[in-house]
Design a protein around this motif. Structure first.
Motif, PDB file in Angstrom:
ATOM      1  N   GLY A   7      -3.380 -65.984 -39.616  1.00 52.92           N
ATOM      2  CA  GLY A   7      -2.598 -65.612 -38.442  1.00 52.92           C
ATOM      3  C   GLY A   7      -1.255 -65.018 -38.844  1.00 52.92           C
ATOM      4  N   PRO A   8      -0.320 -64.954 -37.883  1.00 56.65           N
ATOM      5  CA  PRO A   8      -0.494 -65.503 -36.525  1.00 56.65           C
ATOM      6  C   PRO A   8      -1.260 -64.543 -35.613  1.00 56.65           C
ATOM      7  CG  PRO A   8       1.701 -64.614 -36.763  1.00 56.65           C
ATOM      8  CD  PRO A   8       1.048 -64.458 -38.109  1.00 56.65           C
ATOM      9  N   LYS A   9      -1.962 -65.098 -34.649  1.00 59.46           N
ATOM     10  CA  LYS A   9      -2.634 -64.348 -33.600  1.00 59.46           C
ATOM     11  C   LYS A   9      -2.134 -64.885 -32.279  1.00 59.46           C
ATOM     12  CE  LYS A   9      -7.200 -62.929 -31.963  1.00 59.46           C
ATOM     13  NZ  LYS A   9      -8.672 -63.072 -32.157  1.00 59.46           N
ATOM     14  N   SER A  10      -1.426 -64.018 -31.553  1.00 63.41           N
ATOM     15  CA  SER A  10      -0.758 -64.455 -30.317  1.00 63.41           C
ATOM     16  C   SER A  10       0.183 -65.610 -30.596  1.00 63.41           C
ATOM     17  CB  SER A  10      -1.802 -64.853 -29.255  1.00 63.41           C
ATOM     18  OG  SER A  10      -2.655 -63.767 -28.947  1.00 63.41           O
ATOM     19  N   GLY A  11       0.807 -65.586 -31.787  1.00 68.75           N
ATOM     20  CA  GLY A  11       1.783 -66.599 -32.153  1.00 68.75           C
ATOM     21  C   GLY A  11       1.201 -67.891 -32.687  1.00 68.75           C
ATOM     22  N   LEU A  12      -0.131 -67.961 -32.836  1.00 71.21           N
ATOM     23  CA  LEU A  12      -0.782 -69.195 -33.284  1.00 71.21           C
ATOM     24  C   LEU A  12      -1.567 -68.962 -34.577  1.00 71.21           C
ATOM     25  CD1 LEU A  12      -2.113 -70.491 -29.843  1.00 71.21           C
ATOM     26  CD2 LEU A  12      -0.021 -71.192 -31.039  1.00 71.21           C
ATOM     27  N   TYR A  13      -1.686 -70.040 -35.354  1.00 68.30           N
ATOM     28  CA  TYR A  13      -2.394 -69.983 -36.632  1.00 68.30           C
ATOM     29  C   TYR A  13      -3.693 -70.782 -36.564  1.00 68.30           C
ATOM     30  CZ  TYR A  13       1.801 -68.086 -38.885  1.00 68.30           C
ATOM     31  OH  TYR A  13       2.850 -67.298 -39.253  1.00 68.30           O
ATOM     32  N   ARG A  14      -4.612 -70.434 -37.466  1.00 68.20           N
ATOM     33  CA  ARG A  14      -5.840 -71.215 -37.670  1.00 68.20           C
ATOM     34  C   ARG A  14      -5.847 -71.708 -39.115  1.00 68.20           C
ATOM     35  NH1 ARG A  14     -12.350 -70.001 -37.286  1.00 68.20           N
ATOM     36  NH2 ARG A  14     -12.041 -70.560 -35.109  1.00 68.20           N
ATOM     37  N   LEU A  15      -6.064 -72.997 -39.313  1.00 65.45           N
ATOM     38  CA  LEU A  15      -6.237 -73.551 -40.653  1.00 65.45           C
ATOM     39  C   LEU A  15      -7.730 -73.657 -40.939  1.00 65.45           C
ATOM     40  CD1 LEU A  15      -3.627 -76.464 -40.914  1.00 65.45           C
ATOM     41  CD2 LEU A  15      -3.533 -74.219 -42.009  1.00 65.45           C
ATOM     42  N   VAL A  16      -8.145 -73.192 -42.119  1.00 65.00           N
ATOM     43  CA  VAL A  16      -9.552 -73.294 -42.521  1.00 65.00           C
ATOM     44  C   VAL A  16      -9.618 -73.792 -43.964  1.00 65.00           C
ATOM     45  CG1 VAL A  16     -10.269 -71.427 -40.971  1.00 65.00           C
ATOM     46  CG2 VAL A  16      -9.670 -70.907 -43.347  1.00 65.00           C
ATOM     47  N   ASP A  17     -10.754 -74.423 -44.295  1.00 70.76           N
ATOM     48  CA  ASP A  17     -10.966 -74.802 -45.690  1.00 70.76           C
ATOM     49  C   ASP A  17     -11.592 -73.614 -46.415  1.00 70.76           C
ATOM     50  OD1 ASP A  17     -13.577 -74.772 -44.791  1.00 70.76           O
ATOM     51  OD2 ASP A  17     -14.138 -76.630 -45.796  1.00 70.76           O
ATOM     52  N   ASN A  18     -12.051 -73.831 -47.650  1.00 73.97           N
ATOM     53  CA  ASN A  18     -12.620 -72.737 -48.441  1.00 73.97           C
ATOM     54  C   ASN A  18     -14.127 -72.590 -48.234  1.00 73.97           C
ATOM     55  OD1 ASN A  18     -13.483 -75.031 -49.701  1.00 73.97           O
ATOM     56  ND2 ASN A  18     -12.446 -74.653 -51.640  1.00 73.97           N
ATOM     57  N   ALA A  19     -14.639 -73.232 -47.166  1.00 70.34           N
ATOM     58  CA  ALA A  19     -16.066 -73.165 -46.825  1.00 70.34           C
ATOM     59  C   ALA A  19     -16.951 -73.849 -47.862  1.00 70.34           C
ATOM     60  CB  ALA A  19     -16.512 -71.720 -46.618  1.00 70.34           C
ATOM     61  N   LEU A  41     -19.675 -87.224 -39.291  1.00 68.35           N
ATOM     62  CA  LEU A  41     -18.822 -86.067 -39.561  1.00 68.35           C
ATOM     63  C   LEU A  41     -18.065 -85.663 -38.302  1.00 68.35           C
ATOM     64  CD1 LEU A  41     -17.870 -83.662 -41.301  1.00 68.35           C
ATOM     65  CD2 LEU A  41     -19.924 -82.434 -40.542  1.00 68.35           C
ATOM     66  N   SER A  42     -18.763 -85.636 -37.179  1.00 63.76           N
ATOM     67  CA  SER A  42     -18.131 -85.248 -35.924  1.00 63.76           C
ATOM     68  C   SER A  42     -16.976 -86.173 -35.566  1.00 63.76           C
ATOM     69  CB  SER A  42     -19.169 -85.245 -34.795  1.00 63.76           C
ATOM     70  OG  SER A  42     -18.572 -84.923 -33.569  1.00 63.76           O
ATOM     71  N   GLN A  43     -17.173 -87.463 -35.771  1.00 65.75           N
ATOM     72  CA  GLN A  43     -16.127 -88.428 -35.453  1.00 65.75           C
ATOM     73  C   GLN A  43     -14.896 -88.221 -36.326  1.00 65.75           C
ATOM     74  OE1 GLN A  43     -17.784 -92.363 -35.674  1.00 65.75           O
ATOM     75  NE2 GLN A  43     -19.146 -92.068 -33.914  1.00 65.75           N
ATOM     76  N   ILE A  44     -15.109 -87.954 -37.603  1.00 62.56           N
ATOM     77  CA  ILE A  44     -13.982 -87.732 -38.508  1.00 62.56           C
ATOM     78  C   ILE A  44     -13.221 -86.467 -38.109  1.00 62.56           C
ATOM     79  CG2 ILE A  44     -13.341 -87.169 -40.887  1.00 62.56           C
ATOM     80  CD1 ILE A  44     -15.685 -88.899 -41.804  1.00 62.56           C
ATOM     81  N   HIS A  48      -9.139 -85.869 -36.445  1.00 59.22           N
ATOM     82  CA  HIS A  48      -8.118 -84.998 -37.040  1.00 59.22           C
ATOM     83  C   HIS A  48      -7.923 -83.718 -36.224  1.00 59.22           C
ATOM     84  CE1 HIS A  48      -7.442 -87.129 -40.901  1.00 59.22           C
ATOM     85  NE2 HIS A  48      -8.660 -87.583 -40.674  1.00 59.22           N
ATOM     86  N   GLY A  49      -8.554 -83.647 -35.062  1.00 62.01           N
ATOM     87  CA  GLY A  49      -8.406 -82.464 -34.225  1.00 62.01           C
ATOM     88  C   GLY A  49      -9.023 -81.227 -34.827  1.00 62.01           C
ATOM     89  N   ALA A  50     -10.070 -81.393 -35.633  1.00 65.26           N
ATOM     90  CA  ALA A  50     -10.704 -80.276 -36.322  1.00 65.26           C
ATOM     91  C   ALA A  50     -12.118 -80.057 -35.795  1.00 65.26           C
ATOM     92  CB  ALA A  50     -10.734 -80.526 -37.827  1.00 65.26           C
ATOM     93  N   ALA A  51     -12.740 -78.981 -36.250  1.00 69.98           N
ATOM     94  CA  ALA A  51     -14.111 -78.664 -35.875  1.00 69.98           C
ATOM     95  C   ALA A  51     -14.801 -78.007 -37.064  1.00 69.98           C
ATOM     96  CB  ALA A  51     -14.141 -77.748 -34.649  1.00 69.98           C
ATOM     97  N   TYR A  52     -16.137 -77.868 -36.962  1.00 70.88           N
ATOM     98  CA  TYR A  52     -16.924 -77.281 -38.049  1.00 70.88           C
ATOM     99  C   TYR A  52     -17.697 -76.081 -37.532  1.00 70.88           C
ATOM    100  CZ  TYR A  52     -20.550 -76.777 -41.619  1.00 70.88           C
ATOM    101  OH  TYR A  52     -21.394 -76.271 -42.576  1.00 70.88           O
ATOM    102  N   MET A  56     -20.235 -70.106 -40.362  1.00 71.72           N
ATOM    103  CA  MET A  56     -19.348 -69.717 -41.465  1.00 71.72           C
ATOM    104  C   MET A  56     -19.253 -70.792 -42.535  1.00 71.72           C
ATOM    105  SD  MET A  56     -18.422 -66.697 -40.660  1.00 71.72           S
ATOM    106  CE  MET A  56     -17.091 -66.427 -41.848  1.00 71.72           C
ATOM    107  N   GLY A  57     -19.657 -71.995 -42.197  1.00 74.97           N
ATOM    108  CA  GLY A  57     -19.549 -73.100 -43.151  1.00 74.97           C
ATOM    109  C   GLY A  57     -18.134 -73.599 -43.329  1.00 74.97           C
ATOM    110  N   GLU A  58     -17.277 -73.338 -42.353  1.00 72.17           N
ATOM    111  CA  GLU A  58     -15.859 -73.672 -42.483  1.00 72.17           C
ATOM    112  C   GLU A  58     -15.466 -74.835 -41.572  1.00 72.17           C
ATOM    113  OE1 GLU A  58     -14.149 -69.150 -43.352  1.00 72.17           O
ATOM    114  OE2 GLU A  58     -13.969 -70.053 -41.346  1.00 72.17           O
ATOM    115  N   ILE A  59     -14.564 -75.650 -42.065  1.00 78.72           N
ATOM    116  CA  ILE A  59     -13.871 -76.637 -41.240  1.00 78.72           C
ATOM    117  C   ILE A  59     -12.553 -76.003 -40.816  1.00 78.72           C
ATOM    118  CG2 ILE A  59     -12.768 -78.903 -41.215  1.00 78.72           C
ATOM    119  CD1 ILE A  59     -14.832 -79.744 -43.340  1.00 78.72           C
ATOM    120  N   PHE A  60     -12.169 -76.150 -39.555  1.00 81.54           N
ATOM    121  CA  PHE A  60     -10.977 -75.440 -39.096  1.00 81.54           C
ATOM    122  C   PHE A  60     -10.232 -76.220 -38.006  1.00 81.54           C
ATOM    123  CE2 PHE A  60     -14.309 -74.212 -36.181  1.00 81.54           C
ATOM    124  CZ  PHE A  60     -13.688 -74.167 -34.940  1.00 81.54           C
ATOM    125  N   ILE A  61      -8.962 -75.846 -37.834  1.00 82.65           N
ATOM    126  CA  ILE A  61      -8.134 -76.303 -36.716  1.00 82.65           C
ATOM    127  C   ILE A  61      -7.478 -75.068 -36.126  1.00 82.65           C
ATOM    128  CG2 ILE A  61      -6.163 -77.693 -35.983  1.00 82.65           C
ATOM    129  CD1 ILE A  61      -6.679 -79.578 -38.269  1.00 82.65           C
TER     130      ILE A  61
END
Length: 227
Positions: A7-19, A41-44, A48-52, A56-61
């Motif tokens: 990002g930023p996109k519209s002032g916001l960022y996305r955090l992702v892992d390395n897939a 996995l879903s509960q964890i 943390h406010g994240a999703a999978y 893409m195989g990525e974990i992101f917020i």
């Protein structure tokens, strides 16, 4: 462990892992085809406010402001560390399952043959430098030390015991190491073990054949015909 802020996109960022986080988890046996594991996995992730993103195989917020980015990176790091801990636990469970399977099969085989054995003890008072996983004492034959090798270190221990018994103490002894697969240890150490030990069978290539191979070292060629 890799983290990227997009990002930023519209002032916001996305955090992702390395897939690779989930890919490593599945490669070590914790596949996501089990409903209970997907739920865990879903509960964890929710905590943390994240999703999978399965595609893409990525974990992101998503939706992180620039002001909140430093704190979000720390929290995202904590999430990935927690998931990596799951990988380590999975590896340990796999290792323990292999060791338990080998021990159970060997105990059963030696009990049928009435061979005395001990576990977690030195071969003798003269060979206390290295402790094998199991030691067999067949009647009228040399003792046999068994190492269940899940890493290079265990194979080095087996070869060290071989050297101590032969060169320092001059005591008759057979040394066997059982590997789970061809790739359980490094190629360099595996080749040395193949050349220096009495046997180094690969369990996954044939569990029954592996146990019989060990039995032949312990009691001789009669092992192939006793049932």
């Amino acid at each position: 462990m890799g983290i990227y802020a997009l990002g930023p996109k519209s002032g916001l960022y996305r955090l992702v892992d390395n897939a690779l986080t989930i890919a490593f988890l599945e490669a070590e046996g914790a596949t996501m085809d089990a409903a209970s594991r997907r739920e865990a996995l879903s509960q964890i992730l929710v905590q943390h406010g994240a999703a999978y993103d399965e595609e893409m195989g990525e974990i992101f917020i998503d939706g992180i402001t620039e002001a909140d980015l430093p704190k979000a990176v720390l929290e995202f790091s904590a999430l990935l560390l927690r998931l990596n801990d799951l990988i380590l636990l999975t590896v340990e469970r796999v290792k323990n399952a292999f060791e338990d399977d080998v021990r159970a099969a060997i105990r059963d085989e030696m009990d049928k043959r009435h061979v005395r054995y001990v576990e977690g003890q030195p071969v003798s008072p003269d060979l206390t430098d290295v402790t094998p996983d199991m030691v067999f004492y067949p009647e009228d034959r040399d003792p046999v030390a068994l190492f269940i090798a899940t890493n290079d270190s265990k194979l080095w221990q087996a070869m060290l015991l071989r050297v101590i018994a032969d060169s320092e103490r001059h005591l008759p002894l057979s040394v066997v190491a059982v590997l789970e697969t061809e790739t359980s240890v490094s190629q360099k150490v595996r080749l040395q073990a193949d050349n220096r030990l009495d046997a180094a069978p690969r369990y996954k290539s044939g569990p029954i054949d592996t146990i019989q191979r060990i039995a032949r070292v312990v009691v001789g060629n009669e092992a192939a015909t006793v049932h």
